[in-house]
Design a protein around this motif. Sequence first.
Motif, PDB file in Angstrom:
ATOM      1  N   LEU A  23      37.573  49.024  35.608  1.00  0.00           N
ATOM      2  CA  LEU A  23      36.715  50.190  35.389  1.00  0.00           C
ATOM      3  C   LEU A  23      37.496  51.332  34.739  1.00  0.00           C
ATOM      4  CD1 LEU A  23      34.717  50.196  38.756  1.00  0.00           C
ATOM      5  CD2 LEU A  23      33.830  49.600  36.496  1.00  0.00           C
ATOM      6  N   LEU A  24      38.718  51.545  35.199  1.00  0.00           N
ATOM      7  CA  LEU A  24      39.542  52.606  34.615  1.00  0.00           C
ATOM      8  C   LEU A  24      39.851  52.316  33.151  1.00  0.00           C
ATOM      9  CD1 LEU A  24      42.027  53.121  37.591  1.00  0.00           C
ATOM     10  CD2 LEU A  24      40.300  54.760  36.817  1.00  0.00           C
ATOM     11  N   ALA A  25      40.172  51.055  32.849  1.00  0.00           N
ATOM     12  CA  ALA A  25      40.471  50.692  31.461  1.00  0.00           C
ATOM     13  C   ALA A  25      39.248  50.841  30.573  1.00  0.00           C
ATOM     14  CB  ALA A  25      40.998  49.260  31.404  1.00  0.00           C
ATOM     15  N   LEU A  26      38.081  50.457  31.082  1.00  0.00           N
ATOM     16  CA  LEU A  26      36.852  50.560  30.287  1.00  0.00           C
ATOM     17  C   LEU A  26      36.499  52.008  29.992  1.00  0.00           C
ATOM     18  CD1 LEU A  26      34.571  47.819  31.914  1.00  0.00           C
ATOM     19  CD2 LEU A  26      35.668  47.753  29.666  1.00  0.00           C
ATOM     20  N   VAL A  84      43.861  44.789  29.462  1.00  0.00           N
ATOM     21  CA  VAL A  84      43.905  45.307  30.834  1.00  0.00           C
ATOM     22  C   VAL A  84      42.570  45.056  31.530  1.00  0.00           C
ATOM     23  CG1 VAL A  84      44.170  47.355  32.270  1.00  0.00           C
ATOM     24  CG2 VAL A  84      45.606  47.067  30.244  1.00  0.00           C
ATOM     25  N   ALA A  85      41.476  45.385  30.853  1.00  0.00           N
ATOM     26  CA  ALA A  85      40.146  45.233  31.447  1.00  0.00           C
ATOM     27  C   ALA A  85      39.825  43.778  31.757  1.00  0.00           C
ATOM     28  CB  ALA A  85      39.088  45.823  30.517  1.00  0.00           C
ATOM     29  N   SER A  86      40.390  42.853  30.997  1.00  0.00           N
ATOM     30  CA  SER A  86      40.138  41.427  31.249  1.00  0.00           C
ATOM     31  C   SER A  86      40.764  40.969  32.553  1.00  0.00           C
ATOM     32  CB  SER A  86      40.685  40.589  30.089  1.00  0.00           C
ATOM     33  OG  SER A  86      42.104  40.518  30.129  1.00  0.00           O
ATOM     34  N   TRP A 271      33.901  55.705  39.754  1.00  0.00           N
ATOM     35  CA  TRP A 271      33.502  54.457  40.419  1.00  0.00           C
ATOM     36  C   TRP A 271      34.730  53.695  40.899  1.00  0.00           C
ATOM     37  CZ3 TRP A 271      29.510  53.007  36.095  1.00  0.00           C
ATOM     38  CH2 TRP A 271      28.291  53.648  36.365  1.00  0.00           C
ATOM     39  N   ALA A 272      35.763  53.657  40.069  1.00  0.00           N
ATOM     40  CA  ALA A 272      37.000  52.988  40.470  1.00  0.00           C
ATOM     41  C   ALA A 272      37.582  53.650  41.719  1.00  0.00           C
ATOM     42  CB  ALA A 272      38.013  53.031  39.324  1.00  0.00           C
ATOM     43  N   GLY A 273      37.609  54.972  41.714  1.00  0.00           N
ATOM     44  CA  GLY A 273      38.149  55.683  42.863  1.00  0.00           C
ATOM     45  C   GLY A 273      37.314  55.496  44.117  1.00  0.00           C
ATOM     46  N   VAL A 274      35.994  55.491  43.986  1.00  0.00           N
ATOM     47  CA  VAL A 274      35.112  55.314  45.138  1.00  0.00           C
ATOM     48  C   VAL A 274      35.285  53.920  45.733  1.00  0.00           C
ATOM     49  CG1 VAL A 274      32.697  55.136  45.841  1.00  0.00           C
ATOM     50  CG2 VAL A 274      33.425  57.030  44.423  1.00  0.00           C
ATOM     51  N   LEU A 275      35.441  52.903  44.881  1.00  0.00           N
ATOM     52  CA  LEU A 275      35.692  51.550  45.374  1.00  0.00           C
ATOM     53  C   LEU A 275      36.937  51.514  46.255  1.00  0.00           C
ATOM     54  CD1 LEU A 275      35.060  49.189  42.305  1.00  0.00           C
ATOM     55  CD2 LEU A 275      33.853  49.126  44.491  1.00  0.00           C
ATOM     56  N   LEU A 276      38.019  52.087  45.759  1.00  0.00           N
ATOM     57  CA  LEU A 276      39.272  52.061  46.508  1.00  0.00           C
ATOM     58  C   LEU A 276      39.210  52.936  47.754  1.00  0.00           C
ATOM     59  CD1 LEU A 276      41.718  52.245  43.470  1.00  0.00           C
ATOM     60  CD2 LEU A 276      41.143  50.233  44.843  1.00  0.00           C
ATOM     61  N   LEU A 277      38.376  53.954  47.733  1.00  0.00           N
ATOM     62  CA  LEU A 277      38.226  54.830  48.897  1.00  0.00           C
ATOM     63  C   LEU A 277      37.411  54.179  50.006  1.00  0.00           C
ATOM     64  CD1 LEU A 277      38.347  57.624  50.348  1.00  0.00           C
ATOM     65  CD2 LEU A 277      36.316  58.265  49.021  1.00  0.00           C
ATOM     66  N   CYS A 278      36.332  53.513  49.641  1.00  0.00           N
ATOM     67  CA  CYS A 278      35.354  53.081  50.639  1.00  0.00           C
ATOM     68  C   CYS A 278      35.489  51.630  51.100  1.00  0.00           C
ATOM     69  CB  CYS A 278      33.934  53.298  50.099  1.00  0.00           C
ATOM     70  SG  CYS A 278      33.500  55.036  49.871  1.00  0.00           S
TER      71      CYS A 278
END
Length: 321
Positions: A23-26, A84-86, A271-278
């Motif tokens: 997500l971060l790379a995209l 990276v995204a792959s 979204w990337a950050g929320v995934l890692l948070l939750c």
Amino acid sequence: MLSHTPVRTPAPWTNVYGLARTLLALGTLLTLAFSDSATLFRPVAFQGNHPTCHGVEAGGAFCLVPGDELDAMRWACVAILLIVASGWRPRLTALPHAYISFSVFTGIAIGDGGDQMTAVLTLLLILPALGDRRRWHWNAADPNITHPRWLLLAGVSALVVVRLQMSFVYFQASVSKMPHAEWADGTSMWYWGNSLAFGAPGWLHTLVGPVLANPVGVAVLTWSPLFIEISLAAALLVPQRVRYALLAAGTGFHLCIAVMMGLWSFALAMWAGVLLLCLPLGGELRMRERPTGHTSSVQRARTNATTLDSENPASRAAATS
């Protein structure tokens, strides 16, 4: 006599952290691929031409080439971000990813909070990525591979810092709005929704306009972000089952911002950050195998859904972290 049961440290190398990297790379890729060089690198009042190449910014990728080669460097970065995204070889792509994120945040003229968040998160994710021996970050970690203890602790520690960082970001985002009268009285979204720069696009304004014109509607739209942000700030203090609800709320919140304001790269970073948070440390998102034999429709729906691998002992140990 009290017995001591050792707590197993969850492995950080999961497809949850892999999805966050993608997500971060995209997000950065979209910025570079869909904005031409004349837009990204232009003069800014009181700052001069971008990239400015002063101080630490001089180390960015766009300061290493002359002005007429900025376009070539931009597409080179896009090519690396696609890799990276792959998900291929995280430990080989982690440093280039962080470097490109830093270069974009410090080098372009139209940087936003998403670029800054991406630069911070990709820097923190270097530690788990450098210890990641998988060919693809979508794969489950090989249980037969033994990692040095320090790599395991470094990777987990970095992910814990990411969670603390995200918690602070949401706390600051919520608290910093409260002293402003427009957020306190519930009218702020009227101004944002009707802004020529950040307001709803024409096709959406026909739906959002009546809500913004209604006192109750605009108050709900104004106060809902404050409630979601302060709730996400407290995510680490609540049970895991509540964090799943916060994950859905945070994802929907940033989707609304992206649709209404067009900030898609910002949404992908958050979204990337929320995934890692939750989601739990060491948890896996996986597709269960197709069921065989006679099963109910409810069972089939459950087994075909993408779920958190709560059966993983490490995931259960981390669920309360």
